[in-house]
Design a protein around this motif. Sequence first.
Motif, short mmCIF file in Angstrom:
data_model
loop_
_atom_site.label_atom_id
_atom_site.label_comp_id
_atom_site.label_asym_id
_atom_site.label_seq_id
_atom_site.Cartn_x
_atom_site.Cartn_y
_atom_site.Cartn_z
N ILE A 62 0.86 -1.19 0.00
CA ILE A 62 0.00 0.00 0.00
C ILE A 62 0.89 1.23 0.00
N HIS A 63 0.58 2.20 -0.85
CA HIS A 63 1.37 3.43 -0.97
C HIS A 63 0.65 4.58 -0.27
N GLU A 64 1.37 5.27 0.59
CA GLU A 64 0.81 6.44 1.27
C GLU A 64 0.41 7.51 0.24
N GLY A 65 -0.76 8.10 0.45
CA GLY A 65 -1.22 9.20 -0.41
C GLY A 65 -1.99 8.77 -1.64
N ILE A 66 -1.96 7.48 -1.98
CA ILE A 66 -2.68 7.00 -3.16
C ILE A 66 -4.16 6.82 -2.81
N ARG A 67 -5.03 7.24 -3.73
CA ARG A 67 -6.47 7.06 -3.50
C ARG A 67 -6.88 5.72 -4.11
N GLU A 68 -7.12 4.76 -3.26
CA GLU A 68 -7.58 3.44 -3.66
C GLU A 68 -8.33 2.84 -2.48
N SER A 69 -9.12 1.83 -2.72
CA SER A 69 -10.04 1.42 -1.66
C SER A 69 -10.00 -0.06 -1.31
N SER A 71 -9.06 3.55 4.37
CA SER A 71 -9.44 4.07 3.05
C SER A 71 -10.65 3.34 2.49
N ALA A 72 -10.79 2.07 2.85
CA ALA A 72 -11.94 1.32 2.37
C ALA A 72 -13.23 1.83 3.02
N LEU A 73 -13.14 2.31 4.25
CA LEU A 73 -14.33 2.73 4.96
C LEU A 73 -14.68 4.20 4.73
N ASN A 74 -13.65 5.07 4.55
CA ASN A 74 -13.96 6.50 4.41
C ASN A 74 -13.61 7.08 3.04
N ASP A 75 -13.11 6.24 2.13
CA ASP A 75 -12.82 6.66 0.76
C ASP A 75 -11.84 7.83 0.71
N GLN A 76 -10.86 7.82 1.61
CA GLN A 76 -9.81 8.84 1.63
C GLN A 76 -8.48 8.22 1.18
N PRO A 77 -7.50 9.05 0.76
CA PRO A 77 -6.20 8.50 0.34
C PRO A 77 -5.54 7.71 1.46
N ARG A 78 -4.65 6.82 1.07
CA ARG A 78 -3.94 6.01 2.05
C ARG A 78 -3.17 6.90 3.02
N SER A 79 -3.23 6.55 4.30
CA SER A 79 -2.57 7.35 5.33
C SER A 79 -1.18 6.86 5.67
N ALA A 80 -0.78 5.70 5.13
CA ALA A 80 0.54 5.14 5.45
C ALA A 80 0.95 4.19 4.34
N THR A 81 2.22 3.79 4.40
CA THR A 81 2.78 2.83 3.45
C THR A 81 2.99 1.49 4.16
N ILE A 82 2.61 0.40 3.51
CA ILE A 82 2.81 -0.94 4.05
C ILE A 82 3.87 -1.63 3.22
N THR A 83 4.97 -2.06 3.86
CA THR A 83 6.09 -2.68 3.16
C THR A 83 6.39 -4.04 3.78
N THR A 84 6.65 -5.03 2.96
CA THR A 84 6.94 -6.37 3.47
C THR A 84 8.36 -6.42 4.01
N CYS A 85 8.53 -7.13 5.13
CA CYS A 85 9.86 -7.31 5.73
C CYS A 85 10.46 -8.66 5.38
N GLY A 86 9.72 -9.52 4.77
CA GLY A 86 10.17 -10.84 4.36
C GLY A 86 9.16 -11.41 3.39
N PRO A 87 9.34 -12.66 2.96
CA PRO A 87 8.34 -13.27 2.08
C PRO A 87 6.96 -13.19 2.71
N THR A 88 6.01 -12.72 1.94
CA THR A 88 4.67 -12.45 2.48
C THR A 88 3.60 -13.00 1.57
N ARG A 89 2.62 -13.66 2.16
CA ARG A 89 1.45 -14.12 1.42
C ARG A 89 0.25 -13.32 1.91
N TYR A 90 -0.53 -12.82 0.98
CA TYR A 90 -1.67 -11.98 1.35
C TYR A 90 -2.74 -12.10 0.28
N SER A 91 -3.90 -11.52 0.56
CA SER A 91 -4.97 -11.49 -0.43
C SER A 91 -5.50 -10.07 -0.54
#
Length: 294
Positions: A102-109, A146-166
């Motif tokens: 997730i990128h901080e400041g990007i508008r996505e939901s 952002s999913a609940l209030n439709d505002q830009p991302r407030s922070a950046t999420i970065t993986t620290c190791g191999p990560t599985r997600y959906s």
Amino acid sequence: MIDVLSELLLDAGWHPAVVLSVVAIYVGAAALLRRTSRSAQLRLRFDGLRWLARMGLSMRRGAPPQPEWPYGTFLRRLRPADREIVLGLGVRRQVPAGQILIHEGIRESHLVLLEEGLTKVTASLPDGRSALLSLRVGGDLVGEMSALNDQPRSATITTCGPTRYSVIPRDRFTRFLKEHPESALELAAMVADRLRWSNRRRIDFTSYHVKIRVARVIAELCRTHGRRSPEGVVIDVRLTQPELATICGAAETSIQKALRELRAERLVDTDYRRITVRDLPGLRGLGELPSDDE
């Protein structure tokens, strides 16, 4: 006979794709044995079905248990049935370390449901540096604001190791919440806990000395990311001293001094990016935290 075979394997817990492969192999083997006697064929099929059923049952008994999601994570909070639904809402992906989810400041939901791995939540400071706000692990849900209030991302999420997600689309997730109000309440509780964590850090910055702040943060990490070992509680998070400094709101040199004192008092041991708490009650006492703070 093929229908019986398929039903046996499916009842034994085999994946449909695996069942299809086994049936194909079985049909091929039967074709090669058409020249054998009728009784031999029947015996072969019966024995084969019985063997495959035993194999399926043994695989079912030996199947790995469902993961025990860490304390406080979104998946840990849900009822088993709701948890299975959430795990099926999105599209699964797997990435190595250093990937930005997730990128901080990007508008996505969309939302991101972490299933395995460790990620860091960071935000940009006015001077260009990044502040480490928190850590998220398998079982955590991120991107919910952002999913609940439709505002830009407030922070950046970065993986620290191999990560599985959906990746879960917002409309699919909101539909799930409407259909499962208990899960909606658990989401609200999760957001409240995160707000409480942030408020604690703000209060700590103005109310406590650096050493006490470090003790409080390490004790909290023991609760959320710690595991018991013969040496004490190992925090399974690779934290650099600059990252610990941003969480504690202190200079890196002050963090180094505080850690030296905690080591001298035999409260913690530190290794390369690893912290082991040798005396958790003592550390909580230093941090002025109640012993039953959960």
